[in-house]
Design an enzyme around this catalytic site. Structure first.
Site, PDB file in Angstrom:
ATOM      1  N   ARG A 113      60.710  48.082  45.941  1.00 57.53           N
ATOM      2  CA  ARG A 113      60.377  48.702  47.234  1.00 57.53           C
ATOM      3  C   ARG A 113      61.490  49.676  47.618  1.00 57.53           C
ATOM      4  O   ARG A 113      61.256  50.725  48.207  1.00 57.53           O
ATOM      5  CB  ARG A 113      60.194  47.639  48.329  1.00 57.53           C
ATOM      6  CG  ARG A 113      60.023  48.255  49.695  1.00 57.53           C
ATOM      7  CD  ARG A 113      59.480  47.328  50.787  1.00 57.53           C
ATOM      8  NE  ARG A 113      59.769  45.939  50.638  1.00 57.53           N
ATOM      9  CZ  ARG A 113      60.944  45.353  50.936  1.00 57.53           C
ATOM     10  NH1 ARG A 113      61.946  46.065  51.392  1.00 57.53           N
ATOM     11  NH2 ARG A 113      61.101  44.052  50.778  1.00 57.53           N
ATOM     12  N   TYR A 172      44.738  67.709  60.771  1.00 56.02           N
ATOM     13  CA  TYR A 172      43.979  66.674  60.077  1.00 56.02           C
ATOM     14  C   TYR A 172      43.630  65.535  61.053  1.00 56.02           C
ATOM     15  O   TYR A 172      44.496  65.069  61.798  1.00 56.02           O
ATOM     16  CB  TYR A 172      44.797  66.141  58.887  1.00 56.02           C
ATOM     17  CG  TYR A 172      44.148  64.948  58.237  1.00 56.02           C
ATOM     18  CD1 TYR A 172      42.821  64.999  57.796  1.00 56.02           C
ATOM     19  CD2 TYR A 172      44.841  63.755  58.076  1.00 56.02           C
ATOM     20  CE1 TYR A 172      42.209  63.894  57.227  1.00 56.02           C
ATOM     21  CE2 TYR A 172      44.237  62.652  57.493  1.00 56.02           C
ATOM     22  CZ  TYR A 172      42.914  62.731  57.076  1.00 56.02           C
ATOM     23  OH  TYR A 172      42.315  61.635  56.514  1.00 56.02           O
ATOM     24  N   ASP A 185      53.761  70.051  58.080  1.00 56.69           N
ATOM     25  CA  ASP A 185      52.842  69.449  57.107  1.00 56.69           C
ATOM     26  C   ASP A 185      52.388  70.599  56.208  1.00 56.69           C
ATOM     27  O   ASP A 185      51.611  71.463  56.607  1.00 56.69           O
ATOM     28  CB  ASP A 185      51.665  68.806  57.855  1.00 56.69           C
ATOM     29  CG  ASP A 185      50.675  68.131  56.901  1.00 56.69           C
ATOM     30  OD1 ASP A 185      50.632  68.514  55.715  1.00 56.69           O
ATOM     31  OD2 ASP A 185      49.930  67.236  57.352  1.00 56.69           O
ATOM     32  N   LYS A 212      46.660  65.779  47.428  1.00 62.67           N
ATOM     33  CA  LYS A 212      45.904  67.044  47.341  1.00 62.67           C
ATOM     34  C   LYS A 212      46.436  67.918  46.200  1.00 62.67           C
ATOM     35  O   LYS A 212      46.445  67.491  45.068  1.00 62.67           O
ATOM     36  CB  LYS A 212      45.954  67.765  48.683  1.00 62.67           C
ATOM     37  CG  LYS A 212      45.806  66.847  49.886  1.00 62.67           C
ATOM     38  CD  LYS A 212      44.477  66.125  49.900  1.00 62.67           C
ATOM     39  CE  LYS A 212      44.337  65.308  51.176  1.00 62.67           C
ATOM     40  NZ  LYS A 212      43.566  64.101  51.040  1.00 62.67           N
TER      41      LYS A 212
HETATM   42  O1  P1T Z   1      45.077  61.106  52.818  1.00 60.04           O
HETATM   43  P1  P1T Z   1      46.563  61.014  52.845  1.00 60.04           P
HETATM   44  O2  P1T Z   1      47.206  61.192  51.516  1.00 60.04           O
HETATM   45  O3  P1T Z   1      47.051  59.791  53.576  1.00 60.04           O
HETATM   46  O4  P1T Z   1      47.100  62.303  53.679  1.00 60.04           O
HETATM   47  C1  P1T Z   1      46.770  62.542  55.012  1.00 60.04           C
HETATM   48  C2  P1T Z   1      46.764  64.020  55.306  1.00 60.04           C
HETATM   49  C3  P1T Z   1      47.858  64.594  55.927  1.00 60.04           C
HETATM   50  N1  P1T Z   1      47.929  65.907  56.204  1.00 60.04           N
HETATM   51  C4  P1T Z   1      46.909  66.736  55.881  1.00 60.04           C
HETATM   52  C5  P1T Z   1      47.003  68.193  56.203  1.00 60.04           C
HETATM   53  C6  P1T Z   1      45.766  66.229  55.245  1.00 60.04           C
HETATM   54  O5  P1T Z   1      44.792  67.087  54.919  1.00 60.04           O
HETATM   55  C7  P1T Z   1      45.680  64.836  54.957  1.00 60.04           C
HETATM   56  C8  P1T Z   1      44.484  64.244  54.325  1.00 60.04           C
HETATM   57  N2  P1T Z   1      43.321  65.057  54.420  1.00 60.04           N
HETATM   58  C9  P1T Z   1      42.095  64.728  53.938  1.00 60.04           C
HETATM   59  C10 P1T Z   1      41.788  63.572  53.359  1.00 60.04           C
HETATM   60  C11 P1T Z   1      41.063  65.789  54.129  1.00 60.04           C
HETATM   61  O6  P1T Z   1      40.004  65.750  53.477  1.00 60.04           O
HETATM   62  O7  P1T Z   1      41.311  66.707  54.928  1.00 60.04           O
END
Ligand code: P1T
Length: 379
Positions: free
Chosen positions: A46, A98, A170, A195
């Protein structure tokens, strides 16, 4: 070292025991100590894991930052950043972001006494007007999800510095290939690695990159104390994805431009959201702070009817209807009922997010096939 070389080489080194060129997946929870406290820098996974350490170093290098921290998801990365705050602190966030970030802010951290102001950040005077003596964090997402607004990072940094607040960007939609926010004055860069960074829709992960040693220490404390850390197999997948980030992003941008131009010229399309257009309201800022304009595009069909958007989404063959973005394959989405359903309808409307908006993540397939799919689905 230039970006493509760094994507392949930075942060990683051949395995010292075998010479394995690819970072091994250290699938272990713990590490043997010779005597209490006498170990090789690893005590418990961890806290530290060699696969994760190499990924964190690679991520820091790509953003021209000093420290990288990896998390189990993008949300866990955001959660760690908000834990820097105390009850009574205030956050200014973009109002177009988001849906999961909005949900974490309003449904979790608001209950702990942290106040969030959501403002249209492409207008920096709105940010300045929301500053109080309690402002501790400014949350920028640029380009925004899903309306592709572009926020001036250098200007936001100036406001943050004057307010004595930390600036987070972000950078999920841009990646460090397109934009390096630390160099524009941000204190923290945050990613959903799920992504473009991982790039193959096969893992969920997040990251934070910082320069400041003390900030790194505070975030590392929460990373370990709260435990939102990723496993080594997922770290390996992101490391593998990073090696082609520059090549994939180049094609995402090329295909993005072709799709955006096709949609703009289509008689059945009312509006296309893509920062590469010269008439995009924030194009000048995008051209200044980004190296290209990316592969995320949103659009609204003529008539602005949700039923027409749903019919179009059902017809796509190549643009699979699914949450997420940034993978090699093209995806389509309906933010109002999918990724942004956790934002109340009234707030969505205020931010300009129509219930008939379609969001595309343009993949790296052959562009002609993508245009053909759009043509048959839009009609
Ligand atoms: O899904 P995760 O890895 O926990 O990330 C969250 C997140 C944070 N910031 C942005 C700009 C994001 O687009 C996302 C996740 N977004 C999607 C799942 C989506 O389809 O827009």
């Amino acid at each position: 070292m230039k970006f493509g070389t760094k994507a392949i080489h930075a942060g990683v080194h051949p395995d010292p025991t075998t010479g394995a060129i690819m970072t091994p997946i250290y699938q272990t929870s713990t590490y043997v100590q010779r005597s209490p406290g006498d170990h090789k820098g690893f005590e418990y996974s961890r806290t530290h894991n060699p696969t994760r350490s190499q990924l964190q170093d690679a991520l820091a290098a790509l953003d021209n930052g000093k420290h990288g921290l990896a998390f189990a998801t993008g949300m866990a990365a955001i959660d760690c950043i908000v834990k820097l705050l105390q009850p009574g602190d205030e956050v200014i966030s973009t109002n177009d972001l988001y849906g999961g970030s909005y949900r974490l802010f309003t449904k979790v951290y608001q209950n702990y006494g942290i106040k969030f102001h959501f403002v249209p950040m492409h207008d920096m005077t709105a940010v300045e007007a929301a500053v109080t003596e309690r402002t501790k964090l400014i949350w920028v997402e640029t380009p925004t999800n899903p309306l592709l607004n572009v926020i001036d990072i250098a200007a936001a940094s100036a406001v943050a510095k004057k307010a004595g607040a930390l600036l987070v960007v972000d950078n999920t939609f841009s990646t460090p290939y397109l934009q390096t926010p630390l160099e524009l004055g941000a204190d923290m860069v945050m990613y959903s690695l799920t992504k473009y960074m991982a790039g193959h829709s096969d893992t969920v992960m997040g990251a934070v990159i910082v320069n400041d040693d003390e900030l790194h220490q505070r975030l590392s404390f929460y990373q370990n104390a709260c435990g939102g850390t990723p496993g080594p197999q997922d770290c390996f997948l992101v490391l593998r994805g990073l090696k082609t980030l520059h090549v994939r992003m180049q094609r995402h941008c090329e295909n993005g431009r072709k799709v955006a131009e096709f949609l703009k010229a289509h008689p059945k399309v009312e509006k296309v959201y893509w920062p590469g257009f010269e008439d995009h309201p924030n194009h000048a800022i995008a051209a200044k702070q980004m190296r290209d304009f990316g592969g995320m595009i949103s659009f609204v069909l003529k008539g602005d009817r949700q039923a027409d958007a749903v019919a179009c989404l059902e017809k796509f063959q190549l643009f699979s209807l699914a949450e997420s973005l940034g993978g090699v394959e093209s995806l389509s989405g309906h933010p109002a009922t999918m990724t942004h359903a956790s934002i109340p309808a009234e707030e969505r409307r205020k931010a300009g997010l129509s219930d008939s908006l379609i969001r595309l993540s343009v993949g790296i397939e052959d562009a002609d096939d993508l245009l053909e799919d759009l043509q048959q689905a839009i009609g």
